[in-house]
Structures are given as structure tokens and as C-alpha cells.
Design a protein around this motif. Structure first.
Motif, mmCIF file in Angstrom:
data_model
loop_
_atom_site.group_PDB
_atom_site.id
_atom_site.type_symbol
_atom_site.label_atom_id
_atom_site.label_comp_id
_atom_site.label_asym_id
_atom_site.label_seq_id
_atom_site.Cartn_x
_atom_site.Cartn_y
_atom_site.Cartn_z
ATOM 1 N N CYS B 84 0.693 -1.161 -0.089
ATOM 2 C CA CYS B 84 -0.059 0.027 0.022
ATOM 3 C C CYS B 84 0.939 1.181 0.096
ATOM 4 O O CYS B 84 1.903 1.318 0.836
ATOM 5 C CB CYS B 84 -0.988 0.045 1.229
ATOM 6 N N HIS B 86 0.037 3.897 1.420
ATOM 7 C CA HIS B 86 0.046 4.981 2.641
ATOM 8 C C HIS B 86 1.126 4.357 3.549
ATOM 9 O O HIS B 86 2.120 5.433 3.594
ATOM 10 C CB HIS B 86 -1.284 4.777 3.466
ATOM 11 N N ARG B 87 1.073 3.199 4.153
ATOM 12 C CA ARG B 87 2.072 2.846 5.104
ATOM 13 C C ARG B 87 2.778 1.489 4.615
ATOM 14 O O ARG B 87 3.074 0.854 5.707
ATOM 15 C CB ARG B 87 1.785 3.050 6.601
ATOM 16 N N ALA B 88 2.335 1.087 3.552
ATOM 17 C CA ALA B 88 3.145 -0.265 2.997
ATOM 18 C C ALA B 88 2.694 -1.481 3.802
ATOM 19 O O ALA B 88 3.284 -2.223 3.549
ATOM 20 C CB ALA B 88 4.569 -0.203 3.248
ATOM 21 N N ALA B 89 1.445 -1.567 4.090
ATOM 22 C CA ALA B 89 0.847 -2.776 4.389
ATOM 23 C C ALA B 89 0.749 -3.638 3.082
ATOM 24 O O ALA B 89 0.456 -2.996 1.921
ATOM 25 C CB ALA B 89 -0.469 -2.594 5.169
ATOM 26 N N CYS B 104 -6.884 -1.711 1.266
ATOM 27 C CA CYS B 104 -6.284 -2.141 2.132
ATOM 28 C C CYS B 104 -6.704 -2.210 3.367
ATOM 29 O O CYS B 104 -7.592 -1.556 4.010
ATOM 30 C CB CYS B 104 -5.022 -0.860 2.413
ATOM 31 N N TYR B 106 -5.201 -2.168 6.566
ATOM 32 C CA TYR B 106 -5.079 -1.265 7.562
ATOM 33 C C TYR B 106 -5.803 0.033 7.923
ATOM 34 O O TYR B 106 -6.166 -0.042 8.786
ATOM 35 C CB TYR B 106 -3.765 -1.130 7.586
ATOM 36 N N HIS B 107 -5.804 1.027 7.009
ATOM 37 C CA HIS B 107 -6.369 2.147 6.901
ATOM 38 C C HIS B 107 -7.656 2.598 5.860
ATOM 39 O O HIS B 107 -8.028 3.664 5.649
ATOM 40 C CB HIS B 107 -5.511 3.205 6.857
ATOM 41 N N HIS B 108 -7.813 1.536 5.068
ATOM 42 C CA HIS B 108 -8.858 1.559 4.055
ATOM 43 C C HIS B 108 -8.599 2.262 3.019
ATOM 44 O O HIS B 108 -9.433 2.759 2.500
ATOM 45 C CB HIS B 108 -10.258 1.727 4.912
ATOM 46 N N TRP B 109 -7.540 2.583 2.617
ATOM 47 C CA TRP B 109 -7.201 3.153 1.183
ATOM 48 C C TRP B 109 -7.799 2.202 0.347
ATOM 49 O O TRP B 109 -7.507 0.901 0.280
ATOM 50 C CB TRP B 109 -5.733 3.273 0.900
#
Ligand code: FES
Ligand code: FE2
Lengths: 155, 395
Positions: B84, B86-89, B104, B106-109
Motif C-alpha cells: 500500500c 500509505h504505510r506499506a501494508a 487495504c 489497515y486504514h482502508h485506502w
């Protein structure tokens, strides 16, 4: 003992014998647990391709040929031991039944290291002929799909 | 004093005809291969049928990277790094599946099937910095297909796939590329061996001696000549097959039922072709069924191998059972040959790991009969060219 109880005991004994005969590599006795028309399947479900797979499907003659040639193969030197649960048996009529049994199969190397080889279940169909219960279809479903050592010997 | 033989004496052979076994055991060489070979060649990831419909995705690991292959709404198969922006999950945590879009966890992007960043959750928080979504799509990976085989390449400078494959495609383009096929079998294992030893095992027919099933069904391997001939092509690719004449596999001799029914386009009954693409894809074709091996090297002595079986899409149950039986007989996880091959390459890795035998001999010359080592020599010439060192002298 009621005859139902006798049939139940007979089927449970076949399942236990299946595992024991493979552990001691008494292959012709193992084959004799199959009905003349019976067959053996090893199946697994792949989450990667999202479908059931048949890894082996053999009738009695094919099993016999394969097991007759075991001595000519180069093989994993580990010995194998099954641990078999209590079969859950359902009778479909007087001469046919289904049974489900969980099992695990361990291997122990010549140096004595043991590891789990396969865990899965037997999902079997039995038929009673001439007073004896045998496999109409002996289906081994393997949960394990990443095998540590390969073998063509039945599980 | 009599000088004892040592395993470190150089063979009295041309430098092209032996290998230094440290190419199979050395940690630094392994890392260099990842860099110079696996990130710089076209890597097979999956068969087209594994991403059959729009939204179907399949994950794969290549040279330590996690890749998602996905078929878009426009039917194009694309590759992306599985991370991702955002923060690479990881965007996808399953081996395969079907998605309408990627959210994603983790934070739903959310990303479209084409990789574009479609939405961020709680967007008002990014208003102050004017976050530009058009620059934050999933990072694409180059992907091209040939004959139903989907490849990716991690390097933009590499030639197009078709050019990389060159003339070796004549061995497989008709059976694999002119009829829709699908993957009906998949299994994998971590072999305790070096990845090249698995490739070598598939390349050399000399070891047919190992297999009782081959000794019986390919009696010619023990003779002087063979109907099959090695094909040495550019870029380290090779194969062997026959152009006609007698059947190369005699199933009846081994007491097996024959494998002629339902032959794939261009294949004769009881034919067999073996194709080894540099560096690590193996295509084995028995008249009516295909086996693909792909590898993910994990370390000098650890290799994840993935095995696929291909059959014709739309087979009826009877025909599928025939192909499946044919596949499983030799190649299934409980087949006649595969367990023996695995024992052989793991045994090599154990012995090579001791360092006692420094060299492997690849010196057979037999007018391109399949027990000739010419294809292995060609493979290691390519390995040497890419690694910038001789596989025999490491210089
Ligand atoms: S890491 Fe993917 S949304 Fe935050
Ligand atoms: Fe082999």
C-alpha cells in the motif's frame, strides 16, 4: 452383540488395519481391504487455484502394479506411523456404509527425528460382500499440501 | 609417499565441461544471482487461467518481492507490487481471489483493478496538504504473456518477453498457445537444495537411470541413440523432443495404459517434450497434459518449487480424468518420478554442503542425444555471462 454393533466393529477394524498395514508395509494385505471394484484416491483442496485436486486415483490392479514395484524405487528412508481417530460410521443400508476418520501420519528418519508428514481424513465408502466389509472407495483427503518428503506409497 | 585423491583437484576437462560446486552452496553467489539473474530476466508468475475473469488476482513472490497479478475490467492482466502507498501494508493477503477493488485492510485506502488510488478514508484530513491521489497508485510491474504463460520483469531495461524467449517457443507455442488451457493441479514444496540443481535435474535425461518408470517406458535412454534430440537455443534456453518417428514413451512396456488420447495441438501420441527456460521455468509436455515448474529460491540450500498441471479448458469428466491420471502417474506429488528426483537433489545439496567435492562434471558429448550435457553447458554459459564469472573457476 447386535449385528449392527458387529458391523460397526468390523468397519472400525478395517480402518485401523488400513493404517497398521501401511505402517508395516504389508501391501498385499492392504490391497485386500479393497472390494474387487474398489479404488483409492488421494485428494486435496488448493486455495491457490481454488479447486479440488486428485493427486492419485487408482483401482486395485493399478495399486497392485505400483506396490509390486516399490522395491525397485529409490525411497525416503524414514519409517512412517499413522495415528488414526475413531471412525464416524453411517450405514446407508445393510451392505453399504460411509465412514469419516481423521488421521495423522508421522515420519521418523533412521537417525530418529520425527516430524508430521500429513494430517487429513479418510472419507470412505464401504461395501459388505460375503460377510466382509471392504472399501468400495477409500478416499484420503490431505489437509497438508506442502509435503516434507514425497512418496508414492499410499497414505 | 602416495598422494591420495582429493575432491578439490580440477578435472582434466575443458573449462566449459565442469562446474565449481560452490555456485550451489555459497551465500554471496546466491545473493548475486537474485540481483543479476532474477531481477533481470522475465519470470513466469502464473498461467492466464489463474486470473480468468476481470477482478481475479493471484499473488507471487519473485526475488524477495511480493507481486499481485490482476485481470482488469478491460481484460488486461497487470502486475503490481503488493504494498500500500500509505504505510506499506500488504494490499492482498491471500494467494488468490476475486476482487471488485482492493481495499487495504489497515486504514482502508482503496485501489482500482488498474492500480489507481481511488479513495482514501477520512479524506478531509489530507485537505491541508492537498494529497495528490494520481501519483499514489499501486506500483506497477512490467508484465507480458506468451502462449498463456504470464511473465513479469522487475527491470525496465530488459528486452521484450518474445525476444527473450527467442526460438525455444517452437517447442511449446502450439500445444500451449493454440487451445485454451487451465491449471487443474497445483502443489508446492520447499526442497532442501539449490534451485539450479532442480533445473539441472529437469534438463538432463542421463538420470532416467534413477527412475524405474523411465527405465521401463523409455528403453532408448539406455541405448546409444534416441528419437529425441537436444535443442539448444539463445539466452540459455533449451529443450529436447523428437521431430517424428517412433513414440518416445512406451507406456505399454511399463505396463501402463497409454497417454495418446486427447493429444494437445501439435503433439503426437505418446510424445514427450521437455523445455527448460533460463533461469527457472520448466515446461514438460506429455502428449495430453502439461507440467510447469517455477521456483522461488529462498537460500543457497532452500528452494520453493511450485508445480502446476495444465489441461484443456472444457474437458468432459472422462477426458479430465485421463489427463489427470497421466499427469499424476509420473509427476504428481505421489507420482513415480517426482519423489525420486527430490531425493536426488536433496542428497546432492547435503554432500555439496560438506565442501568435500569441489567440482561437478557436465562433460557428456553424444551428438545431442538427450543424455548429452550440451544443454547444461549452454545453461551455465548464460549463467556465467550474467554473473560476470565462470561457473567453473569463479573467476
Ligand atoms: S497502510 Fe494501507 S491504508 Fe494504511
Ligand atoms: Fe527425474
Amino acid at each position: 452383540m447386535s449385528s449392527h454393533q458387529e458391523d460397526l466393529e468390523a468397519i472400525r477394524t478395517v480402518v485401523q488395519r488400513t493404517a497398521a498395514l501401511l505402517d508395516t508395509e504389508q501391501f498385499s494385505e492392504w490391497i485386500s481391504l479393497f472390494d474387487a471394484e474398489g479404488s483409492y484416491e488421494l485428494a486435496a483442496y488448493s486455495t491457490e487455484i481454488r479447486r479440488w485436486m486428485t493427486w492419485q486415483l487408482s483401482d486395485r490392479p493399478a495399486l497392485k502394479q505400483m506396490l509390486d514395484e516399490v522395491g525397485e524405487h529409490v525411497r525416503d528412508p524414514a519409517r512412517r506411523r499413522h495415528v488414526v481417530g475413531m471412525p464416524f460410521v453411517e450405514f446407508t443400508d445393510d451392505a453399504t456404509a460411509r465412514a469419516t476418520t481423521t488421521f495423522s501420519l508421522f515420519r521418523t528418519t533412521p537417525e530418529g527425528t520425527s516430524s508430521l508428514y500429513i494430517v487429513g481424513s479418510y472419507e470412505d465408502q464401504f461395501i459388505k460382500r460375503d460377510g466382509a466389509w471392504r472399501y468400495a472407495f477409500h478416499r484420503v483427503v490431505s489437509d497438508t499440501r506442502v509435503l516434507d518428503a514425497f512418496t508414492h506409497i499410499p497414505v | 609417499m602416495v598422494r591420495l585423491l582429493t575432491g578439490h583437484d580440477k578435472p582434466q576437462l575443458p573449462e566449459t565441461h565442469y562446474l565449481d560446486n560452490r555456485i550451489f552452496t555459497d551465500e554471496a553467489i546466491f545473493r548475486e544471482e537474485q540481483e543479476r539473474i532474477f531481477t533481470k530476466t522475465w519470470q513466469f508468475v502464473c498461467h492466464e487461467s489463474e486470473v480468468d475473469k476481470p477482478g481475479d488476482f493471484r499473488c507471487a513472490r519473485i526475488a524477495g518481492k511480493s507481486i499481485i497479478m490482476v485481470r482488469g475490467a478491460d481484460n488486461v492482466i497487470r502486475g503490481f507490487h503488493n504494498a500500500c502507498r500509505h504505510r506499506a501494508a500488504e494490499i492482498v493477503r491471500d494467494e488468490s481471489g476475486t476482487a471488485r477493488m482492493f481495499t487495504c485492510f489497515y486504514h482502508h485506502w482503496t485501489y482500482g483493478l488498474d492500480g489507481r488510488l481511488r479513495g482514501v478514508s477520512k479524506p478531509e484530513g489530507y485537505e491541508a496538504v492537498n494529497l495528490d491521489k494520481s501519483t499514489l497508485g499501486l506500483v506497477p510491474v512490467r508484465s507480458e504473456s506468451f502462449a498463456g504463460l504470464v511473465f513479469v520483469c522487475l527491470d525496465d531495461g530488459v528486452e521484450p518477453l518474445r525476444e527473450f524467449l527467442g526460438d525455444i517457443v517452437k517447442g511449446f507455442e502450439e500445444p500451449l498457445g493454440t487451445i485454451p488451457l487451465e491449471v487443474f493441479h497445483f502443489h508446492k514444496a520447499v526442497l532442501k537444495t539449490n534451485w539450479k540443481l532442480w533445473q539441472d535435474n529437469n534438463s538432463e535425461r542421463y538420470h532416467a537411470l534413477l527412475h524405474v518408470a523411465n527405465r521401463k517406458t523409455m528403453p532408448w535412454v539406455l541405448g546409444k541413440t534416441s528419437p529425441m534430440k537436444l535443442r539448444i537455443e539463445a539466452h540459455g534456453h533449451s529443450g529436447y523432443w523428437a521431430d517424428g518417428g517412433e513414440a518416445v514413451v512406451d507406456y505399454a512396456k511399463g505396463g501402463y495404459s497409454d497417454g495418446a488420447e486427447g493429444a494437445l495441438p501439435g503433439m503426437r501420441g505418446d510424445e514427450m517434450r521437455v523445455i527448460n527456460l533460463f533461469p527457472d521455468l520448466m515446461i514438460n509436455i506429455r502428449s495430453n497434459v502439461v507440467r510447469l515448474d517455477r521456483m522461488v529460491p529462498l537460500g543457497p540450500d532452500r528452494t520453493l518449487v511450485e508445480w502446476r498441471g495444465l489441461a484443456v479448458k472444457g474437458d468432459d469428466a472422462r477426458m479430465r480424468a485421463i489427463r489427470t491420471r497421466q499427469h499424476n502417474l509420473f509427476w504428481g506429488p505421489t507420482g513415480r518420478n517426482l519423489p525420486e528426483d527430490v531425493l536426488a537433489v536433496e542428497s546432492q545439496a547435503r554432500a555439496m554442503g560438506t565442501g568435500d567435492i569441489r567440482y561437478s562434471i557436465i562433460a557428456r558429448e553424444e551428438q545431442l542425444n538427450p543424455t548429452d550435457d550440451a544443454n547444461i553447458r549452454s545453461y551455465y554459459r548464460e549463467w556465467g555471462r550474467r554473473m560476470g564469472k565462470s561457473p567453473a573457476t569463479l573467476a
